[in-house]
Structure formats: structure tokens, C-alpha cells
Write an enzyme that holds these catalytic residues in place. Structure first.
Site, PDB file in Angstrom:
ATOM      1  N   CYS A   2     -40.307  63.178  19.235  1.00 59.81           N
ATOM      2  CA  CYS A   2     -39.328  62.256  19.783  1.00 59.81           C
ATOM      3  C   CYS A   2     -38.510  62.961  20.870  1.00 59.81           C
ATOM      4  O   CYS A   2     -38.058  64.083  20.677  1.00 59.81           O
ATOM      5  CB  CYS A   2     -38.354  61.702  18.755  1.00 59.81           C
ATOM      6  SG  CYS A   2     -39.136  60.734  17.464  1.00 59.81           S
ATOM      7  N   ARG A  39     -43.068  64.687  24.154  1.00 54.76           N
ATOM      8  CA  ARG A  39     -42.671  64.920  22.758  1.00 54.76           C
ATOM      9  C   ARG A  39     -43.092  63.784  21.837  1.00 54.76           C
ATOM     10  O   ARG A  39     -43.071  63.927  20.614  1.00 54.76           O
ATOM     11  CB  ARG A  39     -41.152  65.077  22.676  1.00 54.76           C
ATOM     12  CG  ARG A  39     -40.620  66.223  23.461  1.00 54.76           C
ATOM     13  CD  ARG A  39     -39.124  66.290  23.352  1.00 54.76           C
ATOM     14  NE  ARG A  39     -38.722  66.697  22.024  1.00 54.76           N
ATOM     15  CZ  ARG A  39     -38.503  67.950  21.666  1.00 54.76           C
ATOM     16  NH1 ARG A  39     -38.625  68.907  22.536  1.00 54.76           N
ATOM     17  NH2 ARG A  39     -38.147  68.239  20.434  1.00 54.76           N
ATOM     18  N   TRP A  87     -42.170  59.388  18.419  1.00 49.67           N
ATOM     19  CA  TRP A  87     -43.393  59.753  17.708  1.00 49.67           C
ATOM     20  C   TRP A  87     -43.169  59.253  16.287  1.00 49.67           C
ATOM     21  O   TRP A  87     -42.325  59.767  15.558  1.00 49.67           O
ATOM     22  CB  TRP A  87     -43.598  61.264  17.729  1.00 49.67           C
ATOM     23  CG  TRP A  87     -44.912  61.686  17.161  1.00 49.67           C
ATOM     24  CD1 TRP A  87     -46.107  61.745  17.818  1.00 49.67           C
ATOM     25  CD2 TRP A  87     -45.179  62.105  15.818  1.00 49.67           C
ATOM     26  NE1 TRP A  87     -47.097  62.174  16.962  1.00 49.67           N
ATOM     27  CE2 TRP A  87     -46.561  62.407  15.733  1.00 49.67           C
ATOM     28  CE3 TRP A  87     -44.405  62.258  14.677  1.00 49.67           C
ATOM     29  CZ2 TRP A  87     -47.170  62.844  14.559  1.00 49.67           C
ATOM     30  CZ3 TRP A  87     -45.007  62.691  13.501  1.00 49.67           C
ATOM     31  CH2 TRP A  87     -46.370  62.985  13.455  1.00 49.67           C
ATOM     32  N   ASN A 113     -34.164  61.657  16.068  1.00 50.96           N
ATOM     33  CA  ASN A 113     -35.386  62.451  15.980  1.00 50.96           C
ATOM     34  C   ASN A 113     -35.346  63.153  14.630  1.00 50.96           C
ATOM     35  O   ASN A 113     -34.325  63.722  14.273  1.00 50.96           O
ATOM     36  CB  ASN A 113     -35.423  63.480  17.105  1.00 50.96           C
ATOM     37  CG  ASN A 113     -36.570  64.464  16.953  1.00 50.96           C
ATOM     38  OD1 ASN A 113     -37.613  64.121  16.398  1.00 50.96           O
ATOM     39  ND2 ASN A 113     -36.381  65.668  17.441  1.00 50.96           N
ATOM     40  N   GLY A 114     -36.466  63.106  13.894  1.00 53.84           N
ATOM     41  CA  GLY A 114     -36.519  63.806  12.613  1.00 53.84           C
ATOM     42  C   GLY A 114     -36.875  62.861  11.482  1.00 53.84           C
ATOM     43  O   GLY A 114     -37.364  61.750  11.708  1.00 53.84           O
ATOM     44  N   GLU A 498     -59.762  78.579  19.053  1.00 55.57           N
ATOM     45  CA  GLU A 498     -58.918  77.920  20.056  1.00 55.57           C
ATOM     46  C   GLU A 498     -59.760  76.998  20.948  1.00 55.57           C
ATOM     47  O   GLU A 498     -59.330  75.889  21.273  1.00 55.57           O
ATOM     48  CB  GLU A 498     -58.180  78.994  20.884  1.00 55.57           C
ATOM     49  CG  GLU A 498     -57.382  78.503  22.073  1.00 55.57           C
ATOM     50  CD  GLU A 498     -56.257  77.528  21.740  1.00 55.57           C
ATOM     51  OE1 GLU A 498     -55.998  77.245  20.568  1.00 55.57           O
ATOM     52  OE2 GLU A 498     -55.651  77.017  22.705  1.00 55.57           O
ATOM     53  N   LYS A 502     -58.993  72.945  21.237  1.00 57.32           N
ATOM     54  CA  LYS A 502     -58.710  72.258  22.501  1.00 57.32           C
ATOM     55  C   LYS A 502     -59.579  71.012  22.628  1.00 57.32           C
ATOM     56  O   LYS A 502     -59.129  69.954  23.023  1.00 57.32           O
ATOM     57  CB  LYS A 502     -58.958  73.173  23.716  1.00 57.32           C
ATOM     58  CG  LYS A 502     -57.951  74.278  23.935  1.00 57.32           C
ATOM     59  CD  LYS A 502     -56.601  73.826  24.468  1.00 57.32           C
ATOM     60  CE  LYS A 502     -55.612  73.545  23.392  1.00 57.32           C
ATOM     61  NZ  LYS A 502     -54.767  74.561  22.872  1.00 57.32           N
ATOM     62  N   GLU A 505     -58.526  68.231  20.159  1.00 51.62           N
ATOM     63  CA  GLU A 505     -57.236  67.629  20.497  1.00 51.62           C
ATOM     64  C   GLU A 505     -57.309  66.638  21.633  1.00 51.62           C
ATOM     65  O   GLU A 505     -56.698  65.583  21.571  1.00 51.62           O
ATOM     66  CB  GLU A 505     -56.280  68.727  20.991  1.00 51.62           C
ATOM     67  CG  GLU A 505     -55.588  69.509  19.975  1.00 51.62           C
ATOM     68  CD  GLU A 505     -54.654  70.485  20.652  1.00 51.62           C
ATOM     69  OE1 GLU A 505     -53.451  70.348  20.460  1.00 51.62           O
ATOM     70  OE2 GLU A 505     -55.121  71.372  21.404  1.00 51.62           O
ATOM     71  N   HIS A 521     -73.932  82.656   6.490  1.00 46.85           N
ATOM     72  CA  HIS A 521     -73.355  82.344   5.181  1.00 46.85           C
ATOM     73  C   HIS A 521     -73.077  80.846   5.045  1.00 46.85           C
ATOM     74  O   HIS A 521     -72.351  80.437   4.140  1.00 46.85           O
ATOM     75  CB  HIS A 521     -72.078  83.163   4.976  1.00 46.85           C
ATOM     76  CG  HIS A 521     -72.322  84.632   5.088  1.00 46.85           C
ATOM     77  ND1 HIS A 521     -72.925  85.363   4.102  1.00 46.85           N
ATOM     78  CD2 HIS A 521     -72.096  85.497   6.111  1.00 46.85           C
ATOM     79  CE1 HIS A 521     -73.041  86.624   4.490  1.00 46.85           C
ATOM     80  NE2 HIS A 521     -72.545  86.724   5.717  1.00 46.85           N
ATOM     81  N   LYS A 624     -45.872  67.064  21.339  1.00 46.92           N
ATOM     82  CA  LYS A 624     -45.799  68.451  21.779  1.00 46.92           C
ATOM     83  C   LYS A 624     -45.062  69.334  20.786  1.00 46.92           C
ATOM     84  O   LYS A 624     -45.453  70.459  20.521  1.00 46.92           O
ATOM     85  CB  LYS A 624     -45.086  68.485  23.141  1.00 46.92           C
ATOM     86  CG  LYS A 624     -44.930  69.870  23.727  1.00 46.92           C
ATOM     87  CD  LYS A 624     -46.244  70.375  24.241  1.00 46.92           C
ATOM     88  CE  LYS A 624     -46.192  71.754  24.803  1.00 46.92           C
ATOM     89  NZ  LYS A 624     -47.522  72.389  24.800  1.00 46.92           N
TER      90      LYS A 624
HETATM   91  C1  F6R Z   1     -52.368  72.952  20.305  1.00 48.63           C
HETATM   92  C2  F6R Z   1     -50.945  73.000  20.151  1.00 48.63           C
HETATM   93  C3  F6R Z   1     -50.384  73.106  18.787  1.00 48.63           C
HETATM   94  C4  F6R Z   1     -49.181  74.054  18.775  1.00 48.63           C
HETATM   95  C5  F6R Z   1     -48.512  74.046  17.396  1.00 48.63           C
HETATM   96  C6  F6R Z   1     -47.354  75.008  17.336  1.00 48.63           C
HETATM   97  O1  F6R Z   1     -52.754  72.870  21.636  1.00 48.63           O
HETATM   98  O2  F6R Z   1     -50.231  72.944  21.103  1.00 48.63           O
HETATM   99  O3  F6R Z   1     -51.351  73.497  17.860  1.00 48.63           O
HETATM  100  O4  F6R Z   1     -49.622  75.338  19.109  1.00 48.63           O
HETATM  101  O5  F6R Z   1     -48.063  72.763  17.106  1.00 48.63           O
HETATM  102  O6  F6R Z   1     -46.385  74.708  18.295  1.00 48.63           O
HETATM  103  P1  F6R Z   1     -45.289  75.763  18.742  1.00 48.63           P
HETATM  104  O7  F6R Z   1     -45.993  76.861  19.415  1.00 48.63           O
HETATM  105  O8  F6R Z   1     -44.377  75.006  19.647  1.00 48.63           O
HETATM  106  O9  F6R Z   1     -44.615  76.215  17.485  1.00 48.63           O
END
Ligand code: F6R
Length: 629
Positions: A2, A39, A87, A113-114, A498, A502, A505, A521, A624
């Protein structure tokens, strides 16, 4: 999660500011919401106060839906208002559940927010009192409670009402409210959820983070836990939940609005991938002297204490946790300190072994991830020293940690993290080298050599970026692929994880990362004709190279019909025979290779998602900054 913006200003405020244009609440809030939309983007809404009346518009879907609504049905001109981009947690993303919630017959509007954990008990009491609820949200309960407290107990004092209400709420919340009887006031409160104040000339701002007002001012004030702040055009006043005055820490944002623009790239993610040489460079800058001695100025833990550290626990989530996994290899190699990497949300629900000689290092781009914050608090309670590696100045995790090492990647707007990941690895490496220097695990000359090699990384990333077209063409060709596997060993293993994350996501493709040694395995059973497999191959140089083992892994999957795509070091001719295509990266030390091998995988995911027509920056269901547990 949010995005939250609040604004209050005198008529004409802004004319002498950076954009030299008179500000209205609507303009400021819409601009802030555009910047904060990363966000959360399920719905958006704005409430303004004009002529003693609160008026609001809110709409499910992205901010553009709200903008269309505002064009069709404009809000009155105003100098006071609040805005929200959501969100969803309680209640689906509908117009009705969108914020602001206007209650008490239109007297009060509130955004949140929360998650309010004890909303059910308050709702039951309010319903028994005759209050009717229009939405399924916990936010409307907070709004109704605030209105009741204002009317029954606070004697017309909105700040007092917010303090009393905050005392009664449990969970995580940032609340912003306006009331029709207070034409030039916005009151806010925070517990376990982010909020910063922006200071202007004849105007003041509130935002979930500084991007909420970066177009208008770079002067900001941090708030601590459990605080209430009241802004007017000329003042801001901070208290705790009991009305005791408190001081905020003022800081200047060290990036400007231009840094948050796309710079001609089709998406923020593309731009941020291309920002990586600069992100790494900035993170390295000023951290060592001419003799290669590390000088970490923000390290507020006594060196004597650091010398005694006998265990490191790295806490993080998602991509940041993968950065932690990469860092573990380097820290253990350089400092010989046992290092565990733990997903923050798992950490405090077991009985982790923490002593005063344990150093807990959190990695967080946002500095607001609730799971990580809670884990850090838990570690502190258990007596550990805590250090944050973070990209967001003024955020909660560094503020609550004993020490901080900021990554200077600049604002990361795309939901999928890219440049913050590389910057986190670099910062964690600086920490590892600093500990090695302090504890004498490495000669100064060795540290200097590693730092010199780190210093060459930005130009090498640029070389990878200059060759982007090869992997981007492959991504376009593969846009209908259903499943992609990623293999790696040693530091290549977290890179494989990673690469897979990506793709999941932003391209919504089934993707998995495996340790290449694990193939036999189990995972090799997934391989069938045409399965796409990316393999991150270590350098063939060096005595202990795992190169030949990984080449065998390529052969194993290829023999079973896989299409193999290899990320390998320049000059590695051996892999050519087993790969449909090889993507070469410049030579570097094995431990530094993730700073290069990750980049083609980021480019691949971004291009493939774009080729599928998806919103690369705002993938479905994600936000985010994950500020709820
Ligand atoms: C993936 C991504 C998330 C963040 C995770 C932690 O691309 O962005 O997996 O890495 O939510 O977020 P931070 O680093 O802000 O604690």
C-alpha cells in the site's frame, strides 16, 4: 505494501519550490501515488477537504482507473488531502474496499497500510453501538473507531483521537486521517509500518516512503515506532501514542525525481537492470582508503565486539535471501566465521541458537519487510548484535539495527528486484572483507586485490549489458515456453534460484532453480525432450574449479533431450559442444562471478515477460514492499 500520501499546504505553496508551480492537494497526491504505485496496485483512492466538506473518489484496479474517474467526476480544488494505492489484505480489490474510508456521515476520512489484528473485536463493539459498515476491510473499522474516539473522548482534538485510537489497535498500521472540522491538518500514526514526513515551504507531506513526495521536496523526517504526527502547512509535531512529544530525525534524500524516471527504457525493470554498473559503483564508493583499508563509517558496532563474533546469521526474504546465500560463500571463505542464511519468516518460529557473539545481518532493499523486521527484533531480544544492509534511507530495519551498511543502488521501483540484489551482494562482500581485515584472516594486500577486482565489476557488467541482444532475442523466441529450469553450483546455485524467481514473478512461467549436484538425486526426472535448461557454469580457471563437474551436468540433461543454454566465462570453449547457445561473461574471481552471471538471467526474464505482453514492473499479486507478515 500500500502506498500512502498526505498533503497540506497554503494556497500558492510550491511556487518557489523545485517545480515552481502552485500545488493543489490533488496534484501532489496523484504524483505521489504514481511514484508509490509499485507498493500496491489493486485499487486507489483520494479524499480532499474543501469548504468544510470531505469529498473522495476511489476505484478498483490501477491508478489509471482512478484518474479516469477523476476526469469524469472531478474533485474540488483543495489544499488538504490523503491518497492511497492498495495491496488487498482484508477484502478483495473492489471499489467499495478501496481506501479512503469516509465515515461518521462524511466527517472523517482515513487510509491505512498494514493489518489490524484486533479489528474483529472493535468491529463487534462498533456494530453493537449501531455503526454500519460498507466494506469488508479492517481499515473501515479503524476509521469508525477513530471517529467514535474523536466524538466521545477527544473533545475535538484530532491528534488526541489518533493517539487514543492507536493505543487500542494491534498489528501493523500506518493511518492517515483528515476531519472536516480541521481544514489544514493531516494526522497520521505508525506502528510496524512505514511513514516519513516531507518538509516543504508553506506545505508539508506524508508518504510511505520518500518517493511519495520526492517531486516536491528532498527534506524528510524519519518517524520512530509507535508515533503520531500532525502536519499543517507550517508545522509538524510528533508524539508517542500517549501524547508525549518526540523528535524526528531529519535527513536529505540523496537522489532526485529524475532517478526514479524510466530514462527511455520500456520499463523500470529494464532501466534498473541497466543501472547496475552505477549501483555497484556507488555501493563501493567511499568505503576504503588508498591502501585498500576498509572504512565502514556507518558501522556502529565496536570493532572489539566484531572480533569476537563466532557466528553470522543472515536474515532476508526472496531475492534478498539469495543475495545472502551468495554472501555466505564469500564470508565463510574470507573470514572463516560460520554463516547461516535463513528466511526471515522461518527464523523466529524455531528456536534459533543466538548468543551475544552472534552477528545477525539482515538484507532488505526496502528496509520495511515485516518478516525481516520481526526476525531482527527477535534476534535483538535474544541478545544478538544486528546489522542491516539496506537500500532505503530512513526505513525501519536500519533504524532498529545496531549498525547499517547502506547499498547505494538508488530507488528501485520495479517490483522484481535487480540492482538492489547486486548492490546487496557488494555490501555483504564489503562486510566480509571488513571482518577479515579486523580479525586478521586476510593480509591487507589480499583484501586490496579483492577490492580492486570489485572495482572492475561495473565495467564488466556494462560489457554484459552491451551484449544484451543475444539473450533478449532468445527470450522473445521462447515466449511460449511453459517451463524453464536453472542449474548452478557453489555461488552459481543462488544465481540459478534468482534466475528462476525472476521468471516466475514477472513472466508467470513455471521455473525452478537447482544445485546442479542435486540433479541426480531427483530433479533430473523432470527432463524430457525440449525442456529448457539454463546452466550457470563456473570459471574453468583455478585449482578447485567445479567446471568439469558442471559440464558433466550439462551433458546429463542434454542426453535426455534438454535444450541447454549456458552462462560461461569468456574463453571457455569447452562448453560450446554441449550448449545450444553460450552467453559469455567477462573473467573475474569465482566469488565475484554472481555479479555478472545474474545479469543475463534478469535480461531474459524482463524481455520474455514483455514479449508476453505482461506488465513487467507491476506483476500480478505482488507488491514491492511486503509490510505485512
Ligand atoms: C523479488 C523481490 C522480493 C524481495 C523480498 C524482500 O524480485 O523483490 O523477493 O526481494 O520481498 O524484500 P526486501 O529486500 O525489500 O526486504
Amino acid at each position: 505494501m500500500c502506498g500512502i500520501v498526505g498533503y497540506v499546504g497554503h494556497a500558492g505553496a510550491g511556487q518557489t519550490g523545485p517545480d515552481s508551480k502552485a500545488h493543489t492537494a490533488l496534484d501532489v497526491i496523484l504524483e505521489g501515488l504514481r511514484r508509490l504505485e509499485y507498493r500496491g496496485y489493486d485499487s486507489a483512492g483520494i479524499a480532499v477537504l474543501a469548504d468544510g466538506r470531505i469529498d473522495s473518489r476511489k476505484k478498483a484496479g490501477k491508478l489509471t482507473n482512478l484518474e479516469q474517474e477523476l476526469a469524469a467526476d472531478p474533485l474540488p480544488s483543495s489544499q488538504t488531502g490523503i491518497g492511497h494505492t492498495r495491496w488487498a489484505t482484508h477484502g478483495g480489490p473492489t471499489d467499495r474496499n478501496a481506501h479512503p474510508h469516509v465515515v461518521d456521515g462524511g466527517n472523517l476520512a482515513l487510509i491505512h497500510n498494514g493489518i489490524i489484528e484486533n479489528f474483529a473485536e472493535h468491529k463487534a463493539a462498533l456494530v453493537a453501538d449501531g455503526v454500519e459498515f460498507l466494506s469488508e476491510t479492517d481499515t473501515e473499522v479503524a476509521a469508525a473507531l477513530l471517529a467514535k474516539v474523536y466524538n466521545d473522548e477527544a473533545e475535538g482534538d484530532l491528534t488526541r483521537a489518533m493517539q487514543l485510537t492507536s493505543q487500542r489497535l494491534e498489528g501493523a498500521f500506518t493511518l492517515l486521517a483528515i476531519h472536516k472540522d480541521h481544514p489544514d491538518v493531516v494526522v497520521a500514526s505508525r506502528r510496524n509500518s512505514p511513514l516519513v514526513v516531507g518538509l516543504g515551504d508553506g506545505e508539508n507531506f506524508l508518504g510511505s516512503d520518500v518517493s511519495g513526495f520526492i517531486d516536491f521536496t528532498r527534506r524528510a523526517v524519519e518517524l520512530a515506532q509507535d508515533q503520531v504526527v500532525t502536519i499543517t502547512p507550517d508545522s509538524f509535531a510528533i508524539t508517542d501514542f500517549f501524547g508525549n512529544p518526540a523528535e524526528g530525525k531529519e535527513f536529505t534524500v540523496d537522489w532526485d525525481a529524475a532517478a526514479a524516471e524510466k530514462d527511455g527504457y520500456p520499463s523500470f525493470m529494464q532501466k534498473e537492470i541497466h543501472d547496475q554498473p552505477e549501483a555497484v559503483l556507488q555501493t563501493l564508493l567511499g568505503r576504503s582508503d588508498i591502501d585498500g583499508r576498509l572504512t565502514l563509517d556507518e558501522m556502529r558496532i565496536d570493532p572489539e565486539e566484531l572480533k569476537k563474533v563466532d557466528k553470522i546469521i543472515v536474515l532476508a526474504c526472496g531475492t534478498s535471501a539469495y543475495a545472502g546465500h551468495v554472501a555466505k560463500y564469500a564470508i565463510e571463505t574470507w573470514c572463516r566465521i560460520p554463516t547461516e542464511v535463513e528466511l526471515a519468516h522461518e527464523f523466529r518460529y524455531r528456536e534459533p541458537i543466538i548468543t551475544p557473539t552472534t552477528l545477525v545481518v539482515s538484507l532488505s532493499q526496502s528496509g520495511e519487510t515485516m518478516d525481516t523486521l520481526m526476525a531482527v527484533r527477535y534476534a535483538k531480544e535474544q541478545g544478538a548484535r544486528t546489522m542491516a544492509i539496506c537500500n532505503t534511507n530512513g526505513s525501519t530495519i536500519p533504524r532498529e539495527s545496531d549498525a547499517v551498511l547502506y547499498t547505494h543502488a538508488g530507488p528501485e521501483i520495479a517490483v522484481a528486484s535487480t540492482k538492489a540484489f547486486l548492490a546487496q551482494i557488494v555490501a555483504a562482500y564489503l562486510l566480509g572483507l571488513y571482518l577479515a581485515q579486523l580479525r586478521g584472516n586476510k593480509f591487507q594486500g589480499e583484501i586490496k586485490d579483492i577490492l580492486a577486482d570489485l572495482g572492475k565489476i561495473p565495467a564488466k557488467i556494462q560489457t554484459v549489458l552491451d551484449n544484451a541482444e543475444q539473450i533478449q532475442a532468445l527470450a522473445r523466441e521462447m515466449k511460449d515456453t511453459q517451463s524453464v529450469l536453472f542449474l548452478g553450483r557453489h555461488v552459481g546455485f543462488p544465481v540459478a534460484l534468482e534466475g528462476a524467481l525472476k521468471l516466475k514473478e514477472i513472466a508467470y512461467i513455471h521455473a525452478e532453480g537447482f544445485a546442479a549436484g542435486e540433479l541426480k538425486h531427483g530433479p533430473i526426472a523432470l527432463i524430457e525432450e525440449g525442456q529448457v535448461v539454463f546452466i550457470v557454469v563456473p570459471s574453468p580457471r583455478g585449482r578447485d574449479s567445479l567446471h568439469s563437474k558442471v559440464v558433466s551436468n550439462i551433458q546429463e540433461v542434454r542426453a535426455r533431450g534438454a535444450r541447454t543454454f549456458v552462462i560461461a566465462e569468456e574463453g571457455d570453449e569447452a562448453v560450446k559442444a554441449y550448449a545450444e547457445q553460450v552467453f559469455y561473461i567477462p573473467e573475474t574471481q569465482p566469488l565475484l562471478a554472481p555479479l555478472l552471471t545474474t545479469v543475463p538471467l534478469q535480461l531474459f526474464a524482463a524481455e520474455l515477460a514483455a514479449a508476453k505482453g505482461y506488465d513487467v514492473d507491476q506483476p500480478r499479486n505482488l507488491a514491492k514492499s511486503v509490510t505485512v507478515e
